[in-house]
Design a protein around this motif. Structure first.
Motif, PDB file in Angstrom:
ATOM      1  N   PRO A 256       0.893  -1.214  -0.137  1.00  0.00           N
ATOM      2  CA  PRO A 256       0.139  -0.031  -0.046  1.00  0.00           C
ATOM      3  C   PRO A 256       0.781   1.438   0.127  1.00  0.00           C
ATOM      4  N   GLU A 257       1.840   1.261   0.739  1.00  0.00           N
ATOM      5  CA  GLU A 257       2.770   2.476   0.941  1.00  0.00           C
ATOM      6  C   GLU A 257       3.246   2.837  -0.659  1.00  0.00           C
ATOM      7  N   TRP A 258       3.627   2.044  -1.455  1.00  0.00           N
ATOM      8  CA  TRP A 258       4.103   2.511  -2.695  1.00  0.00           C
ATOM      9  C   TRP A 258       3.175   2.730  -3.553  1.00  0.00           C
ATOM     10  N   ARG A 259       1.967   2.720  -3.376  1.00  0.00           N
ATOM     11  CA  ARG A 259       0.765   2.981  -4.317  1.00  0.00           C
ATOM     12  C   ARG A 259       0.646   4.665  -4.531  1.00  0.00           C
ATOM     13  N   VAL A 260       1.388   5.289  -3.617  1.00  0.00           N
ATOM     14  CA  VAL A 260       1.296   6.575  -3.774  1.00  0.00           C
ATOM     15  C   VAL A 260       2.218   7.054  -5.097  1.00  0.00           C
ATOM     16  N   VAL A 261       3.177   6.484  -5.405  1.00  0.00           N
ATOM     17  CA  VAL A 261       3.865   6.530  -6.635  1.00  0.00           C
ATOM     18  C   VAL A 261       3.100   6.163  -7.866  1.00  0.00           C
ATOM     19  N   ARG A 262       2.763   7.233  -8.779  1.00  0.00           N
ATOM     20  CA  ARG A 262       1.947   7.015  -9.914  1.00  0.00           C
ATOM     21  C   ARG A 262       2.316   5.885 -10.840  1.00  0.00           C
ATOM     22  N   ALA A 263       3.432   6.091 -10.919  1.00  0.00           N
ATOM     23  CA  ALA A 263       4.058   4.884 -11.921  1.00  0.00           C
ATOM     24  C   ALA A 263       3.999   3.581 -11.540  1.00  0.00           C
ATOM     25  N   VAL A 264       4.175   3.430 -10.040  1.00  0.00           N
ATOM     26  CA  VAL A 264       3.843   2.261  -9.524  1.00  0.00           C
ATOM     27  C   VAL A 264       2.416   1.573  -9.802  1.00  0.00           C
ATOM     28  N   ARG A 265       1.637   2.595  -9.468  1.00  0.00           N
ATOM     29  CA  ARG A 265       0.124   2.253  -9.660  1.00  0.00           C
ATOM     30  C   ARG A 265      -0.274   1.886 -10.992  1.00  0.00           C
ATOM     31  N   ALA A 266       0.301   2.768 -12.031  1.00  0.00           N
ATOM     32  CA  ALA A 266       0.193   2.541 -13.175  1.00  0.00           C
ATOM     33  C   ALA A 266       0.903   1.121 -13.788  1.00  0.00           C
ATOM     34  N   LYS A 267       1.801   0.614 -13.130  1.00  0.00           N
ATOM     35  CA  LYS A 267       2.571  -0.510 -13.515  1.00  0.00           C
ATOM     36  C   LYS A 267       3.555  -0.165 -14.491  1.00  0.00           C
ATOM     37  N   ARG A 268       3.970   1.073 -14.484  1.00  0.00           N
ATOM     38  CA  ARG A 268       4.916   1.387 -15.783  1.00  0.00           C
ATOM     39  C   ARG A 268       6.512   1.166 -15.158  1.00  0.00           C
ATOM     40  N   PHE A 269       6.819  -0.112 -15.374  1.00  0.00           N
ATOM     41  CA  PHE A 269       8.018  -0.545 -14.887  1.00  0.00           C
ATOM     42  C   PHE A 269       8.965  -0.655 -16.154  1.00  0.00           C
ATOM     43  N   LEU A 270      10.115  -0.623 -16.023  1.00  0.00           N
ATOM     44  CA  LEU A 270      11.201  -0.568 -16.893  1.00  0.00           C
ATOM     45  C   LEU A 270      11.996  -1.905 -16.331  1.00  0.00           C
ATOM     46  N   PHE A 271      11.831  -3.010 -17.214  1.00  0.00           N
ATOM     47  CA  PHE A 271      12.539  -3.993 -16.673  1.00  0.00           C
ATOM     48  C   PHE A 271      14.030  -4.364 -17.252  1.00  0.00           C
ATOM     49  N   LEU A 272      15.041  -4.020 -16.848  1.00  0.00           N
ATOM     50  CA  LEU A 272      16.456  -3.890 -17.350  1.00  0.00           C
ATOM     51  C   LEU A 272      17.139  -4.775 -17.084  1.00  0.00           C
TER      52      LEU A 272
END
Length: 299
Positions: A256-272
């Motif tokens: 829950p605490e990480w959901r304040v980050v918009r990119a995390v909520r939107a699942k905008r991850f770059l897997f490198l």
């Protein structure tokens, strides 16, 4: 350094990713006193080019192969997995800290170490055993060229090392992607509890700039720093970059605490890929291209 590694005006430079190491066949290896000053300020002198080398960092292993000295390797860390030929070299452990006994058992005439506290101690122990060592920094892309040149001197691969170093220097010196009205922003999260992010002191910051992205923690001078989740949220990066060989969102993405980050909520991850992005090395142009591709393809 931890474990964690474009458009038209860069097109020519990015072709350097596939630049083969210049061969020096037919030339007798230089003899005499081969001298460099390492990043610990020590004078490292060899009477002849090193023939039995132990590399204690994946970046150094890649550089040695890239300058045509891979056949000199007689020891590597368990993390040295590129190029594929490196895996056939006997491992001396994970290298953190170095296993001095295992390294000495390979009877090297040169050991290449990243300059850090434990490695400085290990270098001193190896020197007392009569084994030459060289300590090199490799936090920034700008340090790749100088590292390649020193390794070239110590292994007698001067011409090929200079060729590679010039190519790397040219790429690293290239201006960042021309600014756009809204450059894509990202944060490199390398640890989640507490959150640790990449700053300007890391090669990843420069790599992002070369790919036309903006590291939202570029104002942090150190390679990495601990920050709060709220600070990440306030900087509002468009993407969260994680070093991972899988496309599975990190576990913290569900907390829950990480959901304040918009990119995390939107699942905008770059897997490198850790092998390509987790270390600075001669494949930097490939890494720039791949990051640009990921940015363009992520919705």
């Amino acid at each position: 350094m931890g474990r964690w590694a474009h458009r038209t005006h860069l097109t020519g430079l990015l072709l350097l990713a596939g630049l083969p190491a210049c061969r020096e066949a037919g030339r007798a290896p230089p003899r005499g006193n081969l001298v460099v000053t390492d990043d610990a300020g020590r004078r490292v002198a060899l009477a002849a080019p090193a023939r039995r080398v132990v590399s204690l960092l994946p970046s150094f292993t890649e550089l040695l192969f890239a300058i045509g000295a891979g056949d000199r390797l007689v020891g590597r860390t368990t993390w040295c997995d590129y190029p594929p030929a490196a895996v056939r070299v006997p491992s001396v452990g994970d290298g953190m800290p170095p296993n001095v006994e295992a390294v000495a058992a390979r009877h090297p005439d040169l050991v290449v170490l990243y300059r850090s506290g434990p490695n400085i101690t290990a270098a001193e122990q190896l020197e007392r055993l009569g084994i030459k060592t060289v300590l090199l920094d490799l936090n920034l892309l700008e340090q790749l060229g100088p590292a390649a040149r020193r390794l070239g001197v110590l292994t007698g691969r001067v011409a090929s090392a200079d060729s590679l170093a010039r190519a790397l220097d040219s790429l690293v010196a290239a201006p960042p992607q021309p600014p756009t009205p809204s450059p894509q922003s990202l944060v490199f999260v390398v640890w989640d509890n507490p959150p640790i992010v990449i700053g300007a002191g890391s090669y990843l910051d420069r790599l992002a700039a070369l790919a036309g992205a903006r590291n939202v923690f570029h104002d942090i001078a150190s390679p990495s720093a601990q920050v709060s989740i709220e600070t990440i949220a306030a900087r509002d990066p468009e993407f969260v970059a994680v070093l991972s060989d899988s496309a599975v969102p990190p576990r913290y993405a569900t907390r829950p605490e990480w959901r304040v980050v918009r990119a995390v909520r939107a699942k905008r991850f770059l897997f490198l890929s850790g092998q390509l992005f987790g270390r600075p090395g001669p494949r930097v142009a490939e890494a720039v291209r791949e990051l640009r591709r990921r940015l363009d393809q992520t919705p």
